[in-house]
Design a protein around this motif. Structure first.
Motif, PDB file in Angstrom:
ATOM      1  N   LYS A   2       0.902  -1.489  -0.065  1.00  0.00           N
ATOM      2  CA  LYS A   2      -0.007  -0.032   0.207  1.00  0.00           C
ATOM      3  C   LYS A   2       0.659   1.345   0.183  1.00  0.00           C
ATOM      4  CE  LYS A   2      -3.239   2.327   2.901  1.00  0.00           C
ATOM      5  NZ  LYS A   2      -4.092   2.133   3.939  1.00  0.00           N
ATOM      6  N   ARG A   3       0.654   2.186  -1.189  1.00  0.00           N
ATOM      7  CA  ARG A   3       1.282   3.296  -0.937  1.00  0.00           C
ATOM      8  C   ARG A   3       0.777   4.914  -0.707  1.00  0.00           C
ATOM      9  NH1 ARG A   3       5.709   2.726  -5.646  1.00  0.00           N
ATOM     10  NH2 ARG A   3       7.120   4.479  -4.837  1.00  0.00           N
ATOM     11  N   LEU A   4      -0.463   4.297  -0.353  1.00  0.00           N
ATOM     12  CA  LEU A   4      -1.934   4.971   0.126  1.00  0.00           C
ATOM     13  C   LEU A   4      -1.996   5.155   1.130  1.00  0.00           C
ATOM     14  CD1 LEU A   4      -3.437   8.279  -1.742  1.00  0.00           C
ATOM     15  CD2 LEU A   4      -5.205   6.665  -2.221  1.00  0.00           C
ATOM     16  N   TYR A   5      -1.879   6.519   2.086  1.00  0.00           N
ATOM     17  CA  TYR A   5      -2.478   5.881   3.910  1.00  0.00           C
ATOM     18  C   TYR A   5      -3.318   7.641   3.757  1.00  0.00           C
ATOM     19  CZ  TYR A   5       1.331   3.166   3.413  1.00  0.00           C
ATOM     20  OH  TYR A   5       1.876   2.556   3.155  1.00  0.00           O
ATOM     21  N   ARG A  81       4.025   1.949  10.714  1.00  0.00           N
ATOM     22  CA  ARG A  81       4.894   0.294  10.135  1.00  0.00           C
ATOM     23  C   ARG A  81       5.322   0.327   8.491  1.00  0.00           C
ATOM     24  NH1 ARG A  81       7.328  -3.187  14.473  1.00  0.00           N
ATOM     25  NH2 ARG A  81       5.850  -1.718  17.085  1.00  0.00           N
ATOM     26  N   ALA A  82       3.707  -0.291   8.598  1.00  0.00           N
ATOM     27  CA  ALA A  82       3.653   0.140   7.175  1.00  0.00           C
ATOM     28  C   ALA A  82       4.130   0.739   6.334  1.00  0.00           C
ATOM     29  CB  ALA A  82       1.371  -0.496   6.840  1.00  0.00           C
ATOM     30  N   PHE A  83       4.172   2.352   6.472  1.00  0.00           N
ATOM     31  CA  PHE A  83       4.518   3.272   6.261  1.00  0.00           C
ATOM     32  C   PHE A  83       4.968   2.799   5.897  1.00  0.00           C
ATOM     33  CE2 PHE A  83       6.170   7.788   5.845  1.00  0.00           C
ATOM     34  CZ  PHE A  83       5.525   8.445   5.157  1.00  0.00           C
ATOM     35  N   PHE A  84       6.639   2.773   7.347  1.00  0.00           N
ATOM     36  CA  PHE A  84       7.701   2.484   6.816  1.00  0.00           C
ATOM     37  C   PHE A  84       8.709   1.719   6.489  1.00  0.00           C
ATOM     38  CE2 PHE A  84       7.709   6.284  10.793  1.00  0.00           C
ATOM     39  CZ  PHE A  84       8.341   7.087   9.872  1.00  0.00           C
ATOM     40  N   ARG A  85       7.786   0.474   6.043  1.00  0.00           N
ATOM     41  CA  ARG A  85       8.291  -0.692   5.146  1.00  0.00           C
ATOM     42  C   ARG A  85       8.061  -0.266   3.506  1.00  0.00           C
ATOM     43  NH1 ARG A  85       4.448  -4.166   7.015  1.00  0.00           N
ATOM     44  NH2 ARG A  85       5.475  -4.507   8.824  1.00  0.00           N
TER      45      ARG A  85
END
Length: 98
Positions: A2-5, A81-85
Protein backbone atom coordinates in the motif's frame (compact mmCIF):
# COMPACT_ATOMS: atom_id res chain seq x y z
CA UNK A 1 2.48 -2.74 -0.83
CA UNK A 2 0.00 0.00 0.00
CA UNK A 3 1.34 3.42 -0.93
CA UNK A 4 -1.69 5.63 -0.22
CA UNK A 5 -2.56 6.50 3.38
CA UNK A 6 -5.39 8.43 5.03
CA UNK A 7 -3.77 11.08 7.21
CA UNK A 8 -4.40 14.40 8.88
CA UNK A 9 -1.78 17.10 8.60
CA UNK A 10 -1.24 19.14 11.75
CA UNK A 11 -0.85 22.59 10.21
CA UNK A 12 -3.34 25.46 10.17
CA UNK A 13 -5.45 23.10 12.30
CA UNK A 14 -5.87 19.39 11.71
CA UNK A 15 -6.74 18.75 8.06
CA UNK A 16 -7.79 15.38 6.73
CA UNK A 17 -6.37 14.21 3.43
CA UNK A 18 -4.23 11.55 1.83
CA UNK A 19 -0.50 10.92 1.79
CA UNK A 20 0.90 9.04 -1.18
CA UNK A 21 4.38 7.59 -1.42
CA UNK A 22 5.59 8.33 -4.94
CA UNK A 23 8.86 7.37 -6.59
CA UNK A 24 10.52 10.72 -5.84
CA UNK A 25 8.73 11.94 -2.73
CA UNK A 26 5.61 12.20 -0.62
CA UNK A 27 2.44 13.92 -1.83
CA UNK A 28 -0.22 15.19 0.58
CA UNK A 29 -3.59 16.18 -0.84
CA UNK A 30 -6.73 17.61 0.70
CA UNK A 31 -9.91 18.94 -0.86
CA UNK A 32 -10.49 21.57 1.81
CA UNK A 33 -10.80 24.92 0.03
CA UNK A 34 -10.25 27.12 3.08
CA UNK A 35 -6.53 26.30 3.35
CA UNK A 36 -3.65 27.71 1.35
CA UNK A 37 -3.23 26.23 -2.14
CA UNK A 38 0.25 24.97 -1.12
CA UNK A 39 -1.35 22.62 1.43
CA UNK A 40 -4.00 21.36 -0.98
CA UNK A 41 -1.34 19.61 -3.07
CA UNK A 42 1.93 19.46 -1.13
CA UNK A 43 4.88 17.58 -2.65
CA UNK A 44 7.86 16.75 -0.41
CA UNK A 45 10.74 15.52 -2.56
CA UNK A 46 12.94 12.84 -1.00
CA UNK A 47 15.99 14.88 -2.03
CA UNK A 48 14.71 17.78 0.14
CA UNK A 49 13.82 15.64 3.18
CA UNK A 50 16.33 15.51 6.01
CA UNK A 51 14.45 13.03 8.20
CA UNK A 52 11.13 11.24 8.64
CA UNK A 53 10.51 10.04 12.17
CA UNK A 54 7.64 8.57 14.18
CA UNK A 55 6.44 10.26 17.36
CA UNK A 56 3.30 10.76 19.44
CA UNK A 57 1.05 13.74 20.02
CA UNK A 58 -1.32 13.19 22.93
CA UNK A 59 -2.77 9.78 21.95
CA UNK A 60 -2.15 10.10 18.21
CA UNK A 61 0.70 8.50 16.26
CA UNK A 62 2.49 11.07 14.13
CA UNK A 63 5.16 11.08 11.51
CA UNK A 64 7.21 14.24 11.30
CA UNK A 65 8.88 15.11 8.02
CA UNK A 66 11.78 17.51 8.53
CA UNK A 67 12.98 19.27 5.40
CA UNK A 68 16.55 20.40 4.71
CA UNK A 69 15.41 24.04 4.87
CA UNK A 70 14.19 23.52 8.47
CA UNK A 71 10.46 23.33 7.63
CA UNK A 72 8.55 20.55 9.43
CA UNK A 73 5.33 18.79 8.53
CA UNK A 74 3.53 16.48 10.97
CA UNK A 75 0.87 13.98 9.96
CA UNK A 76 -1.41 11.85 12.11
CA UNK A 77 -0.87 8.40 10.61
CA UNK A 78 -2.16 5.09 11.91
CA UNK A 79 -0.26 2.09 10.52
CA UNK A 80 3.21 3.59 10.69
CA UNK A 81 4.97 0.25 10.33
CA UNK A 82 3.42 -0.34 6.91
CA UNK A 83 4.27 3.23 5.89
CA UNK A 84 7.95 2.88 6.86
CA UNK A 85 8.10 -0.58 5.27
CA UNK A 86 6.89 0.93 1.99
CA UNK A 87 9.53 3.66 2.27
CA UNK A 88 12.21 1.02 2.83
CA UNK A 89 11.12 -0.81 -0.32
CA UNK A 90 11.89 2.39 -2.23
CA UNK A 91 15.35 2.52 -0.63
CA UNK A 92 14.49 5.39 1.73
CA UNK A 93 15.88 5.23 5.27
CA UNK A 94 13.34 4.59 7.99
CA UNK A 95 13.48 4.15 11.77
CA UNK A 96 13.65 0.76 13.45
CA UNK A 97 10.58 -0.27 15.41
CA UNK A 98 10.93 -2.49 18.46
Amino acid sequence: MKRLYSVSICREGVLGGSLRIEDHGLRYRTNKLTVSPMLRDLFLAFSDIREIRPRWWLIFPLITVEMRDGERYSFILFGQRAFFRALSELGQPSPNFP
